[in-house]
Design a protein around this motif. Structure first.
Motif, PDB file in Angstrom:
ATOM      1  N   ASN A   1      62.888  37.394  68.912  1.00  0.00           N
ATOM      2  CA  ASN A   1      61.389  37.683  68.775  1.00  0.00           C
ATOM      3  C   ASN A   1      60.945  38.159  67.522  1.00  0.00           C
ATOM      4  N   SER A   2      61.641  38.732  66.854  1.00  0.00           N
ATOM      5  CA  SER A   2      61.396  39.196  65.454  1.00  0.00           C
ATOM      6  C   SER A   2      60.906  38.242  64.430  1.00  0.00           C
ATOM      7  N   ARG A   3      59.989  38.368  63.486  1.00  0.00           N
ATOM      8  CA  ARG A   3      59.812  37.505  62.513  1.00  0.00           C
ATOM      9  C   ARG A   3      60.391  37.953  61.093  1.00  0.00           C
ATOM     10  N   LEU A   4      60.756  39.302  61.108  1.00  0.00           N
ATOM     11  CA  LEU A   4      61.649  39.809  60.038  1.00  0.00           C
ATOM     12  C   LEU A   4      62.573  40.822  60.538  1.00  0.00           C
ATOM     13  N   THR A   5      63.872  40.779  60.119  1.00  0.00           N
ATOM     14  CA  THR A   5      64.840  41.682  60.473  1.00  0.00           C
ATOM     15  C   THR A   5      65.549  42.444  59.228  1.00  0.00           C
ATOM     16  N   ILE A   6      65.287  43.796  59.240  1.00  0.00           N
ATOM     17  CA  ILE A   6      66.031  44.301  58.022  1.00  0.00           C
ATOM     18  C   ILE A   6      67.275  44.840  58.445  1.00  0.00           C
TER      19      ILE A   6
END
Length: 767
Positions: free
Chosen positions: A179-184
């Motif tokens: 569901n994330s558009r960006l994961t750090i």
């Protein structure tokens, strides 16, 4: 194969037993163990109740070699030579237990219960901690050595969002990464250390989520990222503050979230740094105050019509400002140019990171324990939590911040409590980092696992402490450094050889599992609970050990009150073969989805008034890391030494499995080729890493994955595997006073360690 822990016969006569891994990588893989003529011969993945969590790592494949290792302790031992010499004679169980009980009674009579300390390592038996015995001992309880490892990141998150347990501040469930558009991924290398988790990260990346890895070294996870960011070792906090600066400077904030769910609008006194509280209410309590822009004055939260997010005000003769204003003031000190100089990350990359974070949509920050082992690891997680708070990336699918290496972001469901002990039973908590460094009444240590090798920085100080003790007992599976320094050594069965009470049932992900016995105890080893019960009987405490292992496990399963256990009982677990899905939604678990926080304000708190007196109410950068180039030791010891985790071990567990040792047979000292060239070192040569605390000799490997100024000896090697010395002789054990003030203990800053490296002419002698 049917999903379950029941046994099944194969045509060749093999028996398949299902259980679940007990080791400390967080994966908790469900295992199918093949037993042939009573011996474990093969381990494979067994089906989990949710197929998304079926899998195992390379470590589990080596369990047959681990359980039958040549270092395995097969019988009790008594020391015969000088302490530390490793000279022992075998003794029978009754003689060993009788001697232990006699010595403990003598010490309690002469010096009180606080003269006995119980300590454990993650390389010890993974499911029982002798906690009941330590609480009952002597009618007053002994010392419990705790803390010190992998706790700083949780300290920061617990401070911000409310206490959930010292290892329970996790990010969203692993499957939510889609569901994330960006994961750090920050300070975490799941491709090696959380192998059952990394596929969820790669699935998210392949589904369009941008993956950013922040790590000084080019790790096995970084190679799969869309963007690798490499800050200088120990500079993660200023990097986070630089991102926060850009977010606030450029107005990239979620104003509604800040006003409704954070401490941002709360007024703070500028004289003492405490939250401003108004006059006492009818019940005598004083409420936190906000500034109401409509009434132009301070009001209680419940009365605010239009609370101010920013501003400075004078209330009578008391100057106040909103917590958000103070956060803005602090963040102004970390502009991109300054942070670039502190971190070696370019100013343009810092700006881009902040804008990517804001513009991507739901964003997760998943931290690991690589950022934990510096002196101010808790300030770092408070800073990344502030990033998530100001942008509203909390409590919704695809968004969040937390530790992303363990327990699969489990649902808020836990087993029931262990059986009650009498009111007088207790232990006295003693921080591990203080043992051997502060004046403590300890005269004897009862240790589980290789405590010296794994649970203390500046190991020589710990050895000096061990030399001063009257009595040392170690319970372990293998001969290791702590057993070498012990007076009595007891051989414990592994998790494969016994069912264990209470911790035999585990909750992770969206399911609950029973850990089942796979084989009979190897040699003359015994399960921990049997050892504890036998000691308790000799110490006059038998009345508190009337239950069987099954009774205790049934108690914690059937005593679980959470709604997730609505249809889960011990009997149903057994009928299902030892694994059941909890009564939880089929959608991934989202931490803080209800936006309720167990803090004193009921909100997410980036401002901690408890630390105002020491200047850390906000997550400011403290430049006293030994790892930083400005530290006084930097010129003398120009290299920062870390201990990376590797796929072959979980901490030190599996240090002795034959297959992995064929691939990686000895400790290596990894250096950037430039640093090796400066010291005239080549791959394969022996070198000594040293500082004022100690030394270690290992074989050099030139590895450009590590930046100049950084070197590495991976975690978990044992004393007898080094050419000379031990990496733990070098490590820093400086005590963080702020952590101690809030939590009662400090985290050991293992990576805040400076060394230099020089050639060694031959094994054991300097060039």
């Amino acid at each position: 194969m049917v999903c379950g822990a029941e046994t099944s016969l194969k045509p060749c006569g093999d028996v398949i037993v299902h259980t679940v891994c007990a080791h400390n990588c967080g994966g908790r893989a469900r295992l199918a163990c093949t037993v042939r003529k009573g011996k474990l011969v093969r381990v494979a993945a067994a089906p989990a109740p949710d197929e998304a969590y079926t899998g195992l790592c390379v470590r589990c494949l080596t369990l047959p070699q681990w359980v039958y290792s040549k270092e395995r302790l097969l019988t009790p031992l008594r020391r015969t030579g000088p302490r530390g010499s490793g000279q022992f004679e075998p003794v029978d169980w009754d003689s060993a237990l009788d001697e232990i009980a006699e010595r403990l009674n003598e010490l309690v009579s002469a010096h009180g219960t606080q003269s006995i300390a119980f300590a454990r390592s993650t390389s010890g038996s993974p499911y029982h901690a002798f906690g009941r015995l330590s609480a009952l001992l002597g009618g007053g309880g002994s010392l419990n050595c705790y803390g010190g490892i992998d706790m700083a990141v949780h300290m920061g998150l617990n401070s911000t969002f409310g206490y959930k347990g010292m290892y329970a501040q996790h990010a969203n469930e692993w499957t939510d990464r889609l569901n994330s558009r960006l994961t750090i991924v920050w300070g975490h290398n799941p491709a090696e250390t959380s192998m059952t988790a990394v596929r969820h990260l790669l699935n998210a990346r392949d589904g369009g989520c941008r993956v950013v890895v922040i790590d000084p070294r080019y790790s096995a996870t970084a190679m799969h990222a869309n963007w690798w960011v490499a800050p200088r070792p120990g500079s993660d906090l200023p990097l986070a503050l630089g991102i926060l600066h850009v977010l606030l400077r450029d107005g990239m904030i979620d104003r509604d979230f800040l006003l409704k769910h954070s401490c941002a609008p709360y007024l703070v006194r500028l004289d003492d740094g405490q939250y401003f509280r108004g006059l006492p209410c009818a019940d005598g309590k004083r409420e936190f105050q906000l500034w109401d822009e409509q009434d132009q004055g301070p009001v209680a939260i419940s009365e605010a019509t239009r609370p101010a997010l920013e501003g400075r005000y004078l209330i009578g003769d008391v100057a106040v400002a909103t917590a958000f204003t103070l956060l803005q003031d602090m963040a102004r000190d970390y502009p991109p140019d300054r942070v670039a100089a502190l971190t070696d990350v370019s100013a343009s990359d810092i700006v881009e990171l902040a804008h990517c974070y804001w513009e991507a949509g739901p964003v997760q920050i998943g931290v690991g324990y690589g950022v934990d082992r510096y002196k101010h690891g808790e300030l770092f997680t408070r800073a990344v939590a502030a990033i998530a708070i100001v942008t509203g990336n909390i409590g919704k699918p695809g968004a969040g911040v937390g530790v992303q290496s363990h327990h699969q972001g489990f649902h808020e469901a836990s087993l029931g409590p262990e059986p009650d002990l009498p009111p007088w039973a207790h232990t006295i908590s003693t921080p591990i980092i203080e043992v051997g460094r502060k004046d403590l009444p300890i005269r004897a240590v009862f240790s589980q696992g290789d405590w010296i090798n794994q649970r203390s920085g500046d190991m020589n100080a710990t050895l000096d402490f061990f030399k001063s003790l009257d009595f040392i007992v170690t319970v372990d599976h293998f001969h290791q450094l702590t057993t070498q320094w012990s007076d009595i050594v007891l051989p414990a069965s592994t998790f494969l050889e016994a069912t264990a009470p209470t911790r035999d049932a585990v909750v992770f992900g969206n399911s609950v599992y029973l850990r089942q016995k796979v084989i009979d105890p190897v040699g003359n080893s015994r399960p921990d609970f049997d050892i504890e019960r036998a000691l308790a009987e000799r110490l006059g405490l038998a009345e508190w050990y009337c239950e069987t292992s099954e009774d205790l496990t049934r108690h914690v399963v059937d005593g679980a009150s959470h709604s997730a256990f609505k249809h889960v009982t011990y009997d149903r677990l057994m009928e299902a073969g030892g694994a059941l899905r909890l009564d939880v939604p089929t959608t991934p678990n989202i931490q803080y989805e209800n936006l309720r926080f167990e803090t004193k304000t009921g909100r997410a708190e980036f401002y901690l008034e408890e630390l105002a007196a020491v200047g850390e109410a906000l997550p400011v950068f403290e430049p006293d890391h030994e790892a930083l180039p400005t530290h006084p030791l930097a010129k003398r010891y120009p290299l920062v030494l870390i201990q990376s985790h590797v796929r072959q071990r979980a901490h030190s567990t599996f240090f002795n499995t034959k297959w992995t040792l064929e691939i990686w047979p000895e400790p290596i000292l990894e250096l950037n080729p430039d640093d090796a060239r400066d010291r005239r070192l080549l791959t394969g040569e022996l070198a000594e890493a040293f500082n004022d605390r100690g030394r270690v000799v290992a074989r050099v490997v030139c590895n450009p994955d590590f930046p100049p100024g950084m070197c590495n000896i991976s975690e978990g090697w044992k004393q007898n595997q080094y050419v000379a010395g031990n990496v733990q002789e070098l490590t820093n054990s400086e005590i963080n006073d702020a952590q101690t003030a809030v939590w009662g203990h400090a985290n050991i800053p293992f990576f805040d360690t400076r060394v230099d490296v020089r050639a060694v002419a031959r094994e054991g002698s300097e060039a």
